[in-house]
Design an enzyme around this catalytic site. Structure first.
Site, PDB file in Angstrom:
ATOM      1  N   GLU A 419      13.338  -5.276  21.633  1.00  0.00           N
ATOM      2  CA  GLU A 419      14.403  -6.307  21.281  1.00  0.00           C
ATOM      3  C   GLU A 419      14.776  -7.259  21.606  1.00  0.00           C
ATOM      4  O   GLU A 419      16.009  -7.195  21.788  1.00  0.00           O
ATOM      5  CB  GLU A 419      15.119  -5.463  20.571  1.00  0.00           C
ATOM      6  CG  GLU A 419      15.079  -3.668  19.907  1.00  0.00           C
ATOM      7  CD  GLU A 419      14.017  -4.382  18.301  1.00  0.00           C
ATOM      8  OE1 GLU A 419      14.224  -5.252  18.127  1.00  0.00           O
ATOM      9  OE2 GLU A 419      13.328  -3.804  17.277  1.00  0.00           O
ATOM     10  N   GLU A 495       7.501   2.891  18.751  1.00  0.00           N
ATOM     11  CA  GLU A 495       8.877   4.103  17.964  1.00  0.00           C
ATOM     12  C   GLU A 495       8.224   4.294  17.140  1.00  0.00           C
ATOM     13  O   GLU A 495       7.976   2.813  16.307  1.00  0.00           O
ATOM     14  CB  GLU A 495      10.091   3.089  18.231  1.00  0.00           C
ATOM     15  CG  GLU A 495      10.804   2.642  19.360  1.00  0.00           C
ATOM     16  CD  GLU A 495      11.891   1.816  19.295  1.00  0.00           C
ATOM     17  OE1 GLU A 495      12.386   1.844  18.448  1.00  0.00           O
ATOM     18  OE2 GLU A 495      12.735   1.988  20.362  1.00  0.00           O
TER      19      GLU A 495
HETATM   20  C1  IPT Z   1      15.080   0.272  17.123  1.00  0.00           C
HETATM   21  C2  IPT Z   1      15.331   0.712  18.762  1.00  0.00           C
HETATM   22  O1  IPT Z   1      13.933  -0.132  19.806  1.00  0.00           O
HETATM   23  C3  IPT Z   1      15.735   1.393  19.079  1.00  0.00           C
HETATM   24  O2  IPT Z   1      16.787   0.490  20.613  1.00  0.00           O
HETATM   25  C4  IPT Z   1      16.311   2.661  18.631  1.00  0.00           C
HETATM   26  O3  IPT Z   1      17.915   1.632  17.847  1.00  0.00           O
HETATM   27  C5  IPT Z   1      15.878   2.260  17.253  1.00  0.00           C
HETATM   28  O4  IPT Z   1      15.982   1.281  16.390  1.00  0.00           O
HETATM   29  C6  IPT Z   1      17.038   3.342  16.237  1.00  0.00           C
HETATM   30  O5  IPT Z   1      17.900   3.994  16.615  1.00  0.00           O
HETATM   31  S1  IPT Z   1      15.472  -1.850  16.916  1.00  0.00           S
HETATM   32  C7  IPT Z   1      15.651  -0.623  14.655  1.00  0.00           C
HETATM   33  C8  IPT Z   1      16.050  -2.086  14.060  1.00  0.00           C
HETATM   34  C9  IPT Z   1      14.449  -1.487  13.963  1.00  0.00           C
END
Ligand code: IPT
Length: 990
Positions: A419, A495
């Site tokens: 990010e 993710e």
């Molecule tokens: C995404 C992040 O990469 C991760 O660190 C964590 O924050 C996750 O979301 C949520 O828990 S970023 C999100 C804006 C898609």
């Protein structure tokens, strides 16, 4: 050595990665002497740069009055200052590279005696991790400073080191220019949180080495090249006895016919040694080749499917300082739950963790310590990723990660960070990495054009978009060259499936896509562990804190608690679900064909290490079991076998369950450990005699099972064992059992997924689902029982549920048919539809026949198998950090609630969802921490026709359409009976 004066603190707000540091290199152990500086250090916290202790680095400074702090540790978890949690937002104004004046600064001092046998060679001070910026002095001499919290930093200590007593002084600043590059979604914690060592480095030894161990899957041969650097490199020899290499030139190249390759499934390591006249360095070699070819990510020539998790380093007591046992626990838990990959979100972990990944077998995406996410909140204005002044800092971070970790076979990709938007500095990191290590693909999610990466990576893409990408039909990028490049890339979800609170739902639907479209090579669930901080309540109970619990003015609440394991590493239901969904062997029991289909979903391993067994159960009671002879299946191979011959089920519900378990112990689990299973109902239950009434429909009551009519007396209505309130028509007694309800219930304590993203919980709130009132419209004694009609609605609205409770009995059981007809507008899915009862608090145990043993909802039910289970009421709860709906047992056929007072039996037609707790939904919704929940004087029982699916809307797609609970006319049937022990005799009473 640097020429900066002691009082010069400009480094704190300067973009440079550090001063006076040695070139980065790999981390390795050896028989060369070293000193460990773990243990108590003298410590003082300064409020900011204006509050530093004058001459604290002076060896003569008297620190005897200072507190002690353990190294390694995060000082906020040692009672100094307080943790603070933000996800995206920086907890300080965005004004790079400046940071607040309130910049807590830890002053660390430690005396040590240099052992008399310490060799007269170069001595190197190595810090494995210091958050966020630090400067060091040895015996008053300034050695340098550094940033990059989760990366090692080395200084040459030779000129400052003395025989006998030495004094090391380290100043650590909570905030620095580096903090702008470390905006990961986690607690802001500071200090020397990884080990510190003094290393004796003989000038005639090697400084560094790079193991290249390539595997040729076509020939089965390995090629080993170990590059060495340093003055001793020309004299360095390599021995790997198992490969027949003794005292050879490490550079080789050594071609070895027939090596055993390294994979996450079978992580074969060859143990060797690099030897110089002054040092022996153990090396561990894993032969493997990682490529992106033909649009696929391959290891050793075969596409791999990543069944991954994102792992932050977390311990609820010690923060980001983890013991070896804790890291091992993570690896074992992952292996035991079929996880085969880890993304080290969002920074390189302790190298010990990577050692464990090499040893036990996990594919690793090693991610750089880089995130500038907070700039997104200002439209990415001033994002360091595109600002040349930050170039060195970006490159330095990548170089330190790659250099440190390059010898881990488990690492299959380098990730530039997380990010951080887009920009030339990221491209520069990729370019440098490609030259330094051409053998590993590069990952970065933040640039969807994917210009400088080797895999197309996204986060939280919903099922539909993921499928589109799987078919290579994603929308066209503006730049045709980038578009063409991206289309050649394999896809991963770095993710997905946000495991916050109850959930994630929708896992099996994702897995199906991964297993259908070769381009989709799996993903990494967000995330491994809830970052709860352990605290004790006044009465000594452990409770886990989350964002806001430390009075932070800006915070993101419990968004920090989104793991598959609770902070104490108890597997959450989400982990159990994930284990089932990603199991590497698919077992399908086909009731129609009478077969068992077994498919080996491993990428490399045959099924020879598994033993298959089967079990036939009738209504949850084992009737027969045995071994299933499954031939040894190569990866991707499958077999269809006939089901065992079984006696007639005689109307009972017959299930066949087939289990694949480890035949022999593996390093990560004992023999018998269950890896995969499949189950099917072979013959459904036929209950005409066993559960009368509940199979009858309103239209065709079973003539042979006629109900007795209800009677009226002075206190209300009586129907068989049931007594009903004269005014409300509600059941107040069942035999000797006093109870309240059952009443229609539509609400549940919102889950994190209900609250966030979709904001369903707000809509439920606006509808007043949490404050419905029940208006009794009629209580009618009918020919065959009692009919109670009511209208259930909330104040201020005209939407209502018209509800009929039709009670019948055979004199022993009460049979309830609940009919619910929506009236007016119901604009959103319902949380649940079912019945709520309040029962005496002596109920403490639940036995059920249905799906279990764990919590399950309609879209999180893969891991719940049909069987008979028993749990105490207390053990039926899942203690999510922020209390919310939990503990549901899905598709329960029959349940018995027991305690000293007697029993309550519930039978479904055919089944119901069940939750039992010592608090109400309102209690759950009101509580902020698990410790707020105290047992009430009633046991709350929910029998639901249906729940709305869980989904993963807290970050990602909402509940899938097929798991949505729409408002529509519903008929729900159950039967109740009780047997109560009389207080006087202890024998069955009324
Ligand atoms: C995404 C992040 O990469 C991760 O660190 C964590 O924050 C996750 O979301 C949520 O828990 S970023 C999100 C804006 C898609």
């Amino acid at each position: 050595m640097t020429n900066l004066s002691t009082s010069d603190v400009r480094y704190v707000e300067d973009r440079s990665p550090g001063n006076g540091r040695l070139a980065p290199r790999s981390s390795f152990t050896s028989d060369s002497v070293h000193l460990d500086f773990n243990g108590p250090w003298r410590f003082r916290i300064a409020a900011g740069l204006a509050d530093l202790t004058p001459a604290f680095e002076d060896p003569a400074f008297d620190d005897s009055q200072w507190e002690l702090i353990p190294v390694p540790s995060n000082w906020q978890l040692q009672g100094v200052g307080a943790p603070a949690y933000t996800n995206v937002a920086y907890p300080f104004p965005i004004d790079p590279p400046r940071v607040p004046d309130a910049n807590p600064t830890g002053e660390y001092r430690r005396e040590f005696d240099l052992p008399s046998q310490w060799p007269d060679v170069r001595s190197v001070l190595r810090f494995e991790g210091v958050d966020s910026c630090f400067a060091i002095w040895l015996n008053g001499m300034r050695l340098g400073d550094g940033k990059g919290s989760r990366l090692p930093t080395e200084f040459d200590a030779s000129d400052a080191l003395k025989p006998g007593r030495n004094v090391l002084a380290v100043r650590v600043h909570q905030w620095s220019a580096g903090s702008y590059l470390e905006d990961q979604d986690m607690w802001w914690l500071s200090g020397i949180f990884r080990p510190v060592r003094l290393l004796a480095r003989h000038p005639q030894s090697v400084d560094d080495f790079f193991v290249h161990a390539d595997y040729d899957h076509l020939t089965g041969s390995g090629e080993l090249v170990v590059e060495t650097t340093g003055d001793g490199a020309p004299d360095c020899r390599l021995s790997v006895p198992e490969l027949g290499l003794l005292d050879v030139d490490p550079a080789g190249p050594h071609t070895i016919a027939d090596v055993t390759a390294w994979t996450a499934e079978q992580p074969h390591l060859y143990h060797g040694e690099l030897v110089t006249p002054h040092e022996r360095i153990p090396v561990r070699i894993g032969f493997r080749r990682v490529t992106v070819e033909g649009g696929l990510l391959k290891a050793n020539g075969r596409p791999i499917l990543l069944r991954g998790v994102n792992r932050h380093e977390w311990d609820p007591e010690t923060g980001r300082t983890l013991s070896h046992e804790t890291m091992l626990r993570d690896v074992l838990l992952m292996k035991q739950h079929n996880i085969n990959a880890v993304r080290t979100s969002h920074y390189p972990p302790s190298t010990e963790f990577l050692d464990l990944c090499d040893e036990f077998g996990l594919w690793v995406i090693d991610e750089c310590d880089l995130e500038t996410h907070g700039f997104e909140l200002v439209g990415w204005r001033g994002n360091p990723s595109g600002d040349i002044r930050w170039r060195d800092a970006f490159l330095d971070r990548m170089q330190r990660m790659v250099e440190r970790d390059k010898n881990h076979p488990s690492i299959i990709m380098w990730s530039l960070g997380n990010e951080s938007g887009t920009g030339e500095n990221l491209a520069a990191m990729a370019a440098w990495t490609r030259t330094r290590d051409p053998d590993r693909p590069i990952h970065y999610e933040g640039d969807w054009d994917s210009g400088y990466v080797d895999v197309y990576s996204r986060m939280y893409a919903d099922h539909a978009e993921t499928e589109q990408i799987g078919r290579a039909q994603e929308p066209v990028t503006e730049d045709p060259a980038l578009d063409a490049h991206r289309r050649t890339l394999p896809f991963i979800l770095c993710e997905y499936a946000h495991a916050m609170g109850n959930g994630p739902g929708g896992l099996s639907e994702y897995q199906k896509l991964f297993e259908t479209h070769p381009r989709l090579q799996g993903g990494f669930v967000w995330e491994w562990i809830d970052h709860g901080i352990a605290r004790r309540t006044d009465d000594g109970r452990v409770c886990f804190a989350y964002g806001g619990d430390f009075g932070e003015p800006l915070h993101d609440g419990n968004f920090v608690a989104d793991g598959l394991v609770l902070p104490d590493r108890t597997p959450s239901p989400g982990l159990i679900e994930y284990k089932k969904v990603i199991e590497p062997v698919a077992i399908d029991v086909d009731p129609i064909a009478g077969t068992v289909h077994v498919r080996n979903g491993h990428d490399f391993r045959s099924t020879a290490h598994l033993r298959f067994s089967w079990q036939a159960e009738d209504d949850g009671e084992t009737v027969l079991d045995g071994r299933l002879d499954v031939p040894d299946l190569a990866p991707g191979e499958s077999v269809t076998l006939p089901q065992p011959r079984l006696p007639d089920a005689r109307g009972r519900e017959r299930t066949l369950t087939v289990v694949a378990a480890l035949a022999r112990p593996e390093p990560w689990a004992g023999a018998g450990h269950e890896v995969a299973w499949g189950q099917a109902v072979l013959t459904p239950a036929q209950h005409p005699a066993a559960a009368p009434g509940i199979h009858q429909t309103e239209a065709s009551p079973d003539p042979g099972r006629r109900s007795v009519p209800a009677l009226r007396d002075s206190t209300g209505h009586v129907l068989g064992p049931g007594r009903f309130d004269a005014a409300t028509g509600q059941l107040t007694r069942l035999g000797g059992l006093e109870l309240t309800g059952p009443r229609l219930e539509l609400w549940r304590a919102p889950t994190d997924n209900d609250r966030l993203g979709s904001r369903l919980a707000d809509q439920w709130h606006a509808l007043g689902l949490h404050r419905m009132t029940h208006k009794c419209l009629g209580i009618d004694s009918t020919r065959d029982g009692l009919k109670v009609t009511s209208r259930v609605a909330a104040a201020g609205t005209d939407a209502a549920m018209d509800t009929t409770y039709h009670w019948r009995t055979d004199g022993h059981e009460l049979w309830l048919t609940l009919s619910v007809t929506p009236h007016g507008e119901w604009p959103c899915p319902l949380p649940r539809l079912g019945l709520h009862l309040e029962l005496p608090s002596w109920i403490d145990t639940v036995d059920w026949y249905g799906r279990g043993p764990g919590e399950a909802y309609r879209d999180t039910a893969s891991a719940a198998r049909l069987g008979r289970f028993r749990r105490s009421v207390d053990d039926m709860q899942t203690h999510y950090l922020r209390p919310q709906e939990n503990g549901n047992r899905h598709q329960v056929r029959r349940a018995t609630l027991t305690g000293v007072g007697g029993t309550l039996q519930i039978t479904g037609a055919p089944h119901f969802d069940l939750t039992v707790s010592r608090w109400s939904a309102a209690d759950l919704a009101a509580a902020r921490h698990a410790s707020d929940l105290l047992p009430r004087d009633r046991v709350h029982l929910h029998l639901d026709a249906a729940h709305h699916g869980i989904g993963t809307a807290s970050c990602g797609p909402a509940t899938l359409p097929q798991h949505t609970l729409h408002t529509r006319p519903t008929v729900f049937r159950i039967a109740l009976s009780s047997s109560i022990l009389s207080e006087d005799t202890g024998l069955p009473g009324e």
